[in-house]
Design an enzyme around this catalytic site. Structure first.
Site, PDB file in Angstrom:
ATOM      1  N   HIS A   1      46.459  38.482  37.260  1.00  7.18           N
ATOM      2  CA  HIS A   1      46.699  39.353  38.421  1.00  7.18           C
ATOM      3  C   HIS A   1      45.435  40.043  38.887  1.00  7.18           C
ATOM      4  CE1 HIS A   1      47.046  42.472  35.256  1.00  7.18           C
ATOM      5  NE2 HIS A   1      46.609  43.295  36.188  1.00  7.18           N
TER       6      HIS A   1
ATOM      7  N   HIS B   1      44.767  50.993  42.967  1.00  2.00           N
ATOM      8  CA  HIS B   1      45.457  51.031  41.672  1.00  2.00           C
ATOM      9  C   HIS B   1      45.053  52.274  40.875  1.00  2.00           C
ATOM     10  CE1 HIS B   1      47.218  49.751  37.952  1.00  2.00           C
ATOM     11  NE2 HIS B   1      46.118  49.312  37.396  1.00  2.00           N
TER      12      HIS B   1
HETATM   13 MN    MN Z   1      46.042  45.447  36.430  1.00  2.08          MN
END
Ligand code: MN
Length: 258
Positions: free
Chosen positions: A73, A79
């Protein structure tokens, strides 16, 4: 001949190969374990919508569910708290141009065989550059550790009494790559781009903190880095265009000399 015509000709002739750097994605895909007070990674579920039956006599398809950070991923800057206010920091807003770049593969397999908690240091990066040339701006820096051979999920996650043990980056190495080399990001064979013990580092999870704070990306759970040269391959790593997505599973491909 145009470069794209030459690319197609060399792919057809076998002079270039397409290397799949991706783990299979399914219910057996191992996911990161976090301390109990945090939200857990749910793993992959697939549920049949129809399979040549009353719900769809001529077609087969599934509903899929998983966390954004599952299997092979992509980590977007949004994030991490350090990257949350940067421009164009999510899966749908990162310019597509930034998903493609030359690969620099740093092989530390021998070090990791001796020390599961091995950290890449600036000195190690500079030693690699003496041999292979300076890491160019816009490169994907891929850390080859041999971790891809751990197909047993328990050995892959490698959780001991005091937490997970797996290799990663010293904070100064992340700073060098993000700030001085201006890379696209880093890729690893492990479950995440920080070392297993990095929750206890200063700062905690330094690679996430530094890379995403600098607008750089991460690629986790890569495979087949042993099929790439140290330099000379091109990596294409484009996440799903999830609106406000913090990351996504993806198919990571490398074009490399055969
Ligand atoms: Mn990650």
């Amino acid at each position: 001949m145009s470069v794209l015509k030459q690319l197609v000709a060399e792919l057809n002739s076998g002079a270039l190969k397409v290397v799949d750097l991706t783990q299979p994605l399914g219910p057996d895909t191992p996911v990161i374990g976090l301390p109990e007070m945090f939200g857990a990674s749910p793993g992959v579920t697939m549920k049949v919508i129809s399979r040549f039956d009353d719900k769809g006599p001529a077609w087969y398809w599934n509903t899929i569910s998983m966390g954004e950070h599952t299997g092979t991923h992509f980590d977007a800057p949004v994030h991490w708290i350090t990257g949350k206010d940067l421009p164009d920091n999510a899966c749908d807003t990162i310019p597509a141009k930034r998903f493609v770049g030359p690969a620099c593969v740093i092989d530390v397999t021998a070090d990791v065989a001796k020390d599961e908690d091995f950290l890449l240091t600036p000195a190690r990066i500079e030693a690699w550059e003496k041999e292979h040339g300076k890491i160019p701006a816009g490169a994907w820096v891929l850390l080859r550790t041999g971790w891809n051979t751990r197909t047993d999920p328990a050995k892959f996650l490698n959780v001991g009494e005091n937490g997970p043990h797996s290799p990663g980056f010293h904070a100064d190495a992340s700073r060098l790559l993000a700030n001085d080399r201006n890379v696209l990001g880093v890729g690893v064979e492990t479950v995440g781009t920080d070392a297993g013990q990095a929750g206890g580092f200063d700062p905690p999870f330094p690679n996430h903190t530094i890379m995403h704070g600098a607008g750089k990306f991460g690629l986790a759970s890569l495979r087949n880095l042993d099929q790439l040269p140290a330099t000379g391959a091109v990596v294409i790593a484009a996440p799903l265009k999830l609106v406000n997505g913090s990351g996504s599973p993806l198919r990571v491909l490398a074009l490399a000399p055969a």
